[in-house]
Design an enzyme around this catalytic site. Structure first.
Site, short mmCIF file in Angstrom:
data_model
loop_
_atom_site.label_atom_id
_atom_site.label_comp_id
_atom_site.label_asym_id
_atom_site.label_seq_id
_atom_site.Cartn_x
_atom_site.Cartn_y
_atom_site.Cartn_z
CG HIS A 28 -7.70 1.74 3.49
ND1 HIS A 28 -6.39 1.98 3.22
CD2 HIS A 28 -8.15 2.84 4.10
CE1 HIS A 28 -6.06 3.16 3.63
NE2 HIS A 28 -7.10 3.71 4.18
CG HIS A 82 0.81 10.60 6.25
ND1 HIS A 82 0.84 9.74 7.31
CD2 HIS A 82 -0.40 10.39 5.63
CE1 HIS A 82 -0.27 9.02 7.33
NE2 HIS A 82 -1.03 9.40 6.33
CD GLU A 84 -2.70 5.71 5.00
OE1 GLU A 84 -2.99 6.80 5.50
OE2 GLU A 84 -3.52 4.78 4.86
CG ASP A 86 -1.96 7.47 0.71
OD1 ASP A 86 -1.30 7.17 1.72
OD2 ASP A 86 -2.95 8.22 0.76
CG HIS A 148 -5.11 9.86 9.03
ND1 HIS A 148 -5.59 8.59 8.77
CD2 HIS A 148 -4.26 10.15 8.03
CE1 HIS A 148 -5.07 8.14 7.65
NE2 HIS A 148 -4.25 9.07 7.17
CG ASP A 167 -3.56 12.05 4.48
OD1 ASP A 167 -3.27 12.09 3.28
OD2 ASP A 167 -3.46 11.02 5.17
CE1 TYR A 195 -8.54 12.07 2.12
CE2 TYR A 195 -8.48 13.48 4.04
CZ TYR A 195 -7.87 12.59 3.19
OH TYR A 195 -6.58 12.20 3.43
CG HIS A 228 -5.09 12.49 -0.75
ND1 HIS A 228 -4.62 11.51 -1.60
CD2 HIS A 228 -4.83 12.07 0.50
CE1 HIS A 228 -4.08 10.54 -0.86
NE2 HIS A 228 -4.19 10.86 0.41
FE1 FEO Z 1 -3.02 8.95 5.38
FE2 FEO Z 1 -3.18 9.99 2.20
O1 FEO Z 1 -2.59 8.92 3.58
#
Ligand code: FEO
Length: 403
Positions: A28, A82, A84, A86, A148, A167, A195, A228
């Protein structure tokens, strides 16, 4: 594809069962030039736990890695650090395939999962200080609200001293090695910087508090396992040290000049300002937006002390790429910058004022006057650009020397 992927054991009881996304180039708006990973973890306790899942298209990769260790149907609980997508994209299908006894998340995580997936089952809320028993070992939780997202939390397995940091401390970096010590240190630093700048920068005050909090807990960490990029089993103090440095946003004698240009006049202005800055001892990055991505700009701004933004005027406005980068930077809230706006124009010349207004809204301390040149800069105009560069340099050096 099932069975094609193997889990990677990262400690006595924990396996990495995530996915590697070699192809992603846009997250994004953040240019992920080296791909990424979505890390998920299997804790082989008496009660088997899956910590986080992966992005939806990678469901089979995750399940085949899980199946290389244990029948996925034997997983007892899922923990979502989390919400989100992903990390939760294949949570709904995991619920169907695994049928876990319970799914755990923070209070905000439970709400977010409900709003994302409209699940027909309860999410059990976990809290800091209330560990989850997996039979022969416990999972503890550390709330990291707004790092975040409001739902964000970390999990900690004391038995193996693994911190699942979600994250935080991650990076978008696809690699065949799972551990940071298998990857070039410069690449790690580069991608961790990108990042932080593109994801965590606006939350820097919270990052500082989190680092203090984790340190005050005094928990031993043998594996730092973000969601990640690579996992850290050596030099574990490195990512927190980097985060402390970036969160402070201490200005340095570095200036970023970002601009877009129509017929090279604004580019010539940028180069002349650079001469003034560099001649006065400031390290300068020139970033023409025709060839520099917004996520590279914010990465360079992260440790800079000055930001200068240039735009020609087009149809009574700034150029679209300048509006794009200012919008992106505004959201990421870089702090402690000085700077100014500049650009060429033909007749109306609104762009420089509009850029200066945006920079003021970003609380960038203005230095000198904004600089506008009609059509093409002559020798006198270029001298004025060099003088502006020297003025910004003098201001920046005073700030850095005083801090
Ligand atoms: Fe905030 Fe890797 O998602």
């Amino acid at each position: 594809m099932a069975g094609a992927f193997q889990a990677v054991q990262i400690s006595d009881h924990v396996y990495w069962v995530g996915a590697i996304d070699w192809g992603i180039r846009d997250f994004h708006g953040y240019s992920t030039s080296r791909g990424t990973t979505y890390n998920a973890f299997l804790v082989m306790a008496e009660k088997i736990a899956l910590i986080d899942t992966v992005k939806a298209p990678f469901e089979e990769e995750m399940f085949s890695r899980i199946a290389s260790v244990v029948d996925p149907a034997r997983i007892d609980v899922i923990v979502s650090n989390h919400s989100e997508m992903d990390h939760t994209g294949c949570l709904p299908s995991a619920l169907t395939r695994v049928k876990p006894e319970k799914v755990f998340a923070s209070a905000m995580g439970a709400k977010a999962l409900s709003d994302h997936f409209h699940l027909d089952r309860e999410i059990t809320v976990v809290k800091e200080g209330e560990p989850l028993s997996l039979g022969n070992m416990d999972l503890a939780f550390i709330e990291t609200r707004m790092l975040h997202w409001p739902d964000s939390m970390m999990s900690y397995l004391a038995e193996d001293e693994v911190l699942f940091s979600q994250d935080a401390f991650g990076m978008h970096l696809a690699s065949s090695g799972r551990f940071a010590d298998e990857i070039d240190r410069n690449v790690l630093r580069q991608e961790a910087t990108r990042y932080y700048a593109n994801i965590l920068l606006p939350y820097s005050p919270l990052v500082t508090k989190l680092l203090e909090k984790v340190q005050s807990l005094g928990i031993p960490i043998s594996i730092l396992a973000p969601d990640h990029g690579p996992l850290w089993r050596r030099d574990i103090e490195t990512p927190p040290l980097w985060y402390g440095e970036w969160a402070s946003q201490k200005p340095t004698k570095k200036a970023v000049i970002v601009f877009d240009t129509m017929w090279q006049s604004t580019a010539h202005i940028a180069r002349a300002i650079e001469e003034g800055l560099a001649g006065a001892g400031v390290d300068v990055r020139i970033m023409p937006l025709a060839s520099c991505h917004r996520s590279d700009v914010v990465t360079e701004v992260l440790d800079a002390g000055a930001l200068l933004v240039g735009s020609s005027t087009l149809n009574n406005n700034m150029l679209p790429r300048v509006a794009d980068v200012l919008t992106y930077l505004t959201g990421l809230k870089p702090q402690h910058l000085v700077g100014t706006a500049f650009g060429s124009f033909g007749w109306s010349g609104e762009a420089v004022g509009l850029v200066a207004d945006r920079m003021q809204a970003m609380r960038i301390e203005p230095v000198g006057d904004t600089l506008k040149v009609r059509y093409v800069p002559d020798a006198a105009a270029l001298d004025a650009c060099r003088a502006l560069g020297r003025e910004v340099a003098d201001k920046l050096k005073r700030i850095c020397d005083d801090s």
